[in-house]
Design an enzyme around this catalytic site. Structure first.
Site, PDB file in Angstrom:
ATOM      1  N   GLU A  93      -6.554 -12.341   5.166  1.00 40.26           N
ATOM      2  CA  GLU A  93      -5.143 -12.716   5.079  1.00 40.26           C
ATOM      3  C   GLU A  93      -4.475 -12.637   6.438  1.00 40.26           C
ATOM      4  O   GLU A  93      -4.797 -11.759   7.242  1.00 40.26           O
ATOM      5  CB  GLU A  93      -4.404 -11.729   4.185  1.00 40.26           C
ATOM      6  CG  GLU A  93      -5.046 -11.541   2.871  1.00 40.26           C
ATOM      7  CD  GLU A  93      -4.328 -10.474   2.062  1.00 40.26           C
ATOM      8  OE1 GLU A  93      -4.745 -10.242   0.951  1.00 40.26           O
ATOM      9  OE2 GLU A  93      -3.366  -9.876   2.573  1.00 40.26           O
ATOM     10  N   CYS A 113       0.678 -11.769  12.109  1.00 40.26           N
ATOM     11  CA  CYS A 113      -0.036 -10.521  11.812  1.00 40.26           C
ATOM     12  C   CYS A 113      -1.482 -10.879  11.483  1.00 40.26           C
ATOM     13  O   CYS A 113      -1.740 -11.556  10.490  1.00 40.26           O
ATOM     14  CB  CYS A 113       0.653  -9.846  10.629  1.00 40.26           C
ATOM     15  SG  CYS A 113      -0.225  -8.411  10.004  1.00 40.26           S
ATOM     16  N   CYS A 120     -12.173  -2.896   4.630  1.00 35.35           N
ATOM     17  CA  CYS A 120     -11.912  -1.824   5.596  1.00 35.35           C
ATOM     18  C   CYS A 120     -12.671  -0.582   5.165  1.00 35.35           C
ATOM     19  O   CYS A 120     -12.818  -0.313   3.973  1.00 35.35           O
ATOM     20  CB  CYS A 120     -10.414  -1.524   5.652  1.00 35.35           C
ATOM     21  SG  CYS A 120      -9.988  -0.258   6.871  1.00 35.35           S
ATOM     22  N   CYS A 124      -7.791   4.465   3.332  1.00 36.14           N
ATOM     23  CA  CYS A 124      -6.472   5.076   3.142  1.00 36.14           C
ATOM     24  C   CYS A 124      -6.094   4.894   1.673  1.00 36.14           C
ATOM     25  O   CYS A 124      -6.243   3.801   1.126  1.00 36.14           O
ATOM     26  CB  CYS A 124      -5.434   4.410   4.053  1.00 36.14           C
ATOM     27  SG  CYS A 124      -5.785   4.615   5.805  1.00 36.14           S
ATOM     28  N   CYS A 127      -3.707   1.943   0.382  1.00 35.77           N
ATOM     29  CA  CYS A 127      -3.836   0.602   0.966  1.00 35.77           C
ATOM     30  C   CYS A 127      -4.775  -0.281   0.141  1.00 35.77           C
ATOM     31  O   CYS A 127      -5.858   0.154  -0.265  1.00 35.77           O
ATOM     32  CB  CYS A 127      -4.347   0.737   2.397  1.00 35.77           C
ATOM     33  SG  CYS A 127      -4.597  -0.836   3.218  1.00 35.77           S
ATOM     34  N   GLY A 167      -8.156  -4.478   7.923  1.00 37.73           N
ATOM     35  CA  GLY A 167      -9.158  -3.894   8.813  1.00 37.73           C
ATOM     36  C   GLY A 167      -8.581  -2.938   9.837  1.00 37.73           C
ATOM     37  O   GLY A 167      -7.370  -2.850  10.022  1.00 37.73           O
ATOM     38  N   SER A 199      -2.320  -1.864  16.025  1.00 32.40           N
ATOM     39  CA  SER A 199      -2.014  -0.743  15.127  1.00 32.40           C
ATOM     40  C   SER A 199      -3.305  -0.076  14.675  1.00 32.40           C
ATOM     41  O   SER A 199      -4.254  -0.748  14.282  1.00 32.40           O
ATOM     42  CB  SER A 199      -1.247  -1.275  13.919  1.00 32.40           C
ATOM     43  OG  SER A 199      -0.967  -0.238  13.014  1.00 32.40           O
ATOM     44  N   LEU A 223       0.980   6.723  11.191  1.00 34.29           N
ATOM     45  CA  LEU A 223       0.995   8.182  11.068  1.00 34.29           C
ATOM     46  C   LEU A 223       1.088   8.602   9.600  1.00 34.29           C
ATOM     47  O   LEU A 223       0.199   9.265   9.079  1.00 34.29           O
ATOM     48  CB  LEU A 223       2.160   8.741  11.895  1.00 34.29           C
ATOM     49  CG  LEU A 223       2.025  10.179  12.345  1.00 34.29           C
ATOM     50  CD1 LEU A 223       0.817  10.378  13.237  1.00 34.29           C
ATOM     51  CD2 LEU A 223       3.282  10.624  13.084  1.00 34.29           C
ATOM     52  N   CYS A 341      -0.911  -5.329   3.423  1.00 36.63           N
ATOM     53  CA  CYS A 341      -2.246  -5.816   3.748  1.00 36.63           C
ATOM     54  C   CYS A 341      -3.207  -5.712   2.577  1.00 36.63           C
ATOM     55  O   CYS A 341      -3.237  -4.726   1.862  1.00 36.63           O
ATOM     56  CB  CYS A 341      -2.814  -5.101   4.964  1.00 36.63           C
ATOM     57  SG  CYS A 341      -2.399  -3.380   5.031  1.00 36.63           S
TER      58      CYS A 341
HETATM   59  N1  SAH Z   1      -5.904  -0.255  10.166  1.00 37.76           N
HETATM   60  C1  SAH Z   1      -4.728  -0.424  10.978  1.00 37.76           C
HETATM   61  C2  SAH Z   1      -4.023  -1.772  10.826  1.00 37.76           C
HETATM   62  C3  SAH Z   1      -3.847  -2.344   9.440  1.00 37.76           C
HETATM   63  S1  SAH Z   1      -2.651  -1.731   8.308  1.00 37.76           S
HETATM   64  C4  SAH Z   1      -3.754   0.693  10.719  1.00 37.76           C
HETATM   65  O1  SAH Z   1      -3.991   1.495   9.837  1.00 37.76           O
HETATM   66  O2  SAH Z   1      -2.765   0.780  11.449  1.00 37.76           O
HETATM   67  C5  SAH Z   1      -1.067  -2.138   8.842  1.00 37.76           C
HETATM   68  C6  SAH Z   1      -0.020  -1.120   8.357  1.00 37.76           C
HETATM   69  O3  SAH Z   1       0.340  -1.303   6.957  1.00 37.76           O
HETATM   70  C7  SAH Z   1      -0.523   0.307   8.457  1.00 37.76           C
HETATM   71  O4  SAH Z   1       0.494   1.113   8.986  1.00 37.76           O
HETATM   72  C8  SAH Z   1      -0.803   0.663   7.013  1.00 37.76           C
HETATM   73  O5  SAH Z   1      -0.845   2.033   6.813  1.00 37.76           O
HETATM   74  C9  SAH Z   1       0.331  -0.046   6.311  1.00 37.76           C
HETATM   75  N2  SAH Z   1       0.160  -0.252   4.872  1.00 37.76           N
HETATM   76  C10 SAH Z   1      -0.973  -0.375   4.158  1.00 37.76           C
HETATM   77  N3  SAH Z   1      -0.711  -0.540   2.852  1.00 37.76           N
HETATM   78  C11 SAH Z   1       0.636  -0.524   2.741  1.00 37.76           C
HETATM   79  C12 SAH Z   1       1.520  -0.657   1.632  1.00 37.76           C
HETATM   80  N4  SAH Z   1       1.080  -0.846   0.408  1.00 37.76           N
HETATM   81  N5  SAH Z   1       2.853  -0.591   1.886  1.00 37.76           N
HETATM   82  C13 SAH Z   1       3.324  -0.420   3.139  1.00 37.76           C
HETATM   83  N6  SAH Z   1       2.534  -0.304   4.224  1.00 37.76           N
HETATM   84  C14 SAH Z   1       1.194  -0.346   4.020  1.00 37.76           C
END
Ligand code: SAH
Length: 352
Positions: A93, A113, A120, A124, A127, A167, A199, A223, A341
């Site tokens: 995406e 973006c 991935c 997390c 996510c 990713g 990021s 963070l 994402c």
């Molecule tokens: N892996 C990298 C980049 C991809 S995620 C990273 O972790 O930074 C891009 C951002 O979207 C990250 O800050 C991630 O934690 C956040 N994110 C993921 N799922 C989300 C959600 N459901 N709502 C809001 N932010 C989310």
């Protein structure tokens, strides 16, 4: 995967070398690059100022398109989300985010973006991208072509990039860096390094390596927790690289770069939205002179997490301000098209 070279994976001098191998003079390089990046086309046949024999040679040697647009979803706030298919049928995406006039002075800004991996590995808990685990790294051409294809389909000049799609960019370091160097090059899209934000979920060795690169990319750290206790609960990577190590790597990055750091902090109801976390985050951001982006959680189907109510988000933001921190509360873009994402891909695969 095709055996031909992805033309958008190549630096200019590499293309010149390849063309020399096809008995073509060096001046052809810029002619070809014009059609690849400046007035992009999706077919070698349409490169009308090139002789037919050269077009045939190019088609036999190179893959022009690395991504194929399957679906485009428009949100009411003008965000557009692209579902791209790769040569091995994997799905990724990419999102186009135009600046909203009135919210920022730069209303001609268009941010893309990009994704750097299929799936991935970091898992997390909140996510959608990691729900099906990791699949593979994208090659540089697949990263570059997300931006070029959006430029071609929308006719918009892309001014900014955020490497915040699917990713973990620092886990695909070489391909990501090559792609960003190509996108930055004047012979390609010429997107300024300072307009590119990488990021990371907190991959410490990657941050250290990025600190040694000469290019002035902006760094954002996801963070999402101001103590190891909170971070461990939602981001497994924190067990390998706890906050102490992550912050030391951030400090090192800041010492080599003049650009400021951004902390991305997503607010999840009852998980990381206490005022105690806000005070700790405030102190941390102040020490590193980091900016904070607060993002109310975007709910993912099948996951239990919720966003706090508006007042609680505002309280959190206000607490940061008492530490002298510039904290923005992100105005939601693209919620109605599942722009967090991994969400669109998940929906598509779920339906397939
Ligand atoms: N892996 C990298 C980049 C991809 S995620 C990273 O972790 O930074 C891009 C951002 O979207 C990250 O800050 C991630 O934690 C956040 N994110 C993921 N799922 C989300 C959600 N459901 N709502 C809001 N932010 C989310």
């Amino acid at each position: 995967m095709p055996t031909k070279t992805f033309i958008k994976s190549l630096f200019r001098e590499e293309l010149t070398d390849k063309l020399a191998g096809l008995d073509e003079p060096a001046y052809r390089t810029d002619q070809v690059l014009q059609w690849v990046y400046q007035k992009p086309t999706d077919s070698f046949d349409q490169m009308t100022n090139l002789p037919a024999a050269l077009r045939q040679k190019l088609a036999a040697s190179f893959e022009l398109n690395a991504v194929h647009s399957l679906r485009i979803r428009h949100a009411t706030d003008t965000t557009e989300k692209f579902l791209f298919q790769l040569h091995d049928h994997a799905l990724i995406e990419t999102v186009l985010i135009p600046a909203t006039p009135g919210l920022t002075s730069q209303s001609d800004r268009h941010t893309v973006c990009v994704s750097t991996q299929v799936g991935c590995a970091f898992g997390c808990k909140f996510c959608a991208s990691g729900l099906h685990g990791p699949k593979r790294n994208l090659n540089a051409g697949e990263i570059v072509d997300q931006v070029v294809t959006i430029h071609r389909l929308t006719k918009q000049r892309i001014t900014n990039l955020v490497v915040m799609g699917m990713g973990e960019p620092l886990a695909n370091y070489e391909n990501m860096l090559r792609a960003l160097k190509i996108l930055n090059a004047p012979w390609a899209l010429g997107i300024g390094a300072r307009k590119i934000t990488i990021s990371t979920a907190g991959l410490v060795p990657g941050i250290q390596q990025l600190a040694t690169e000469p290019m002035q990319f902006r760094l954002a750290i996801s963070l999402h927790g101001a103590t190891d206790e909170v971070r461990n609960r939602i981001m497994p990577i924190n067990r390998k690289y706890p906050l102490k190590d992550l912050l030391a790597a951030c400090e090192y990055y800041c010492s080599t770069k003049e650009r400021m750091l951004t902390f991305e902090y997503m607010l999840i109801d009852g998980v990381n939205d206490t005022l105690e976390q806000a005070h700790k985050l405030g102190a941390m951001a102040r020490r590193l002179r980091a900016k904070v982006n607060l993002i109310p959680y975007n709910p993912v189907e099948g996951l239990p997490w919720k966003r706090p109510d508006r007042d609680r988000c505002k309280m959190f933001q206000h607490t940061l301000k008492t530490h002298g921190i510039a904290a923005t509360l992100r105005i939601e873009k693209g919620t109605d098209i599942n722009a967090a994402c991994g969400q669109l891909r998940l929906q598509h695969e779920g339906a397939a």
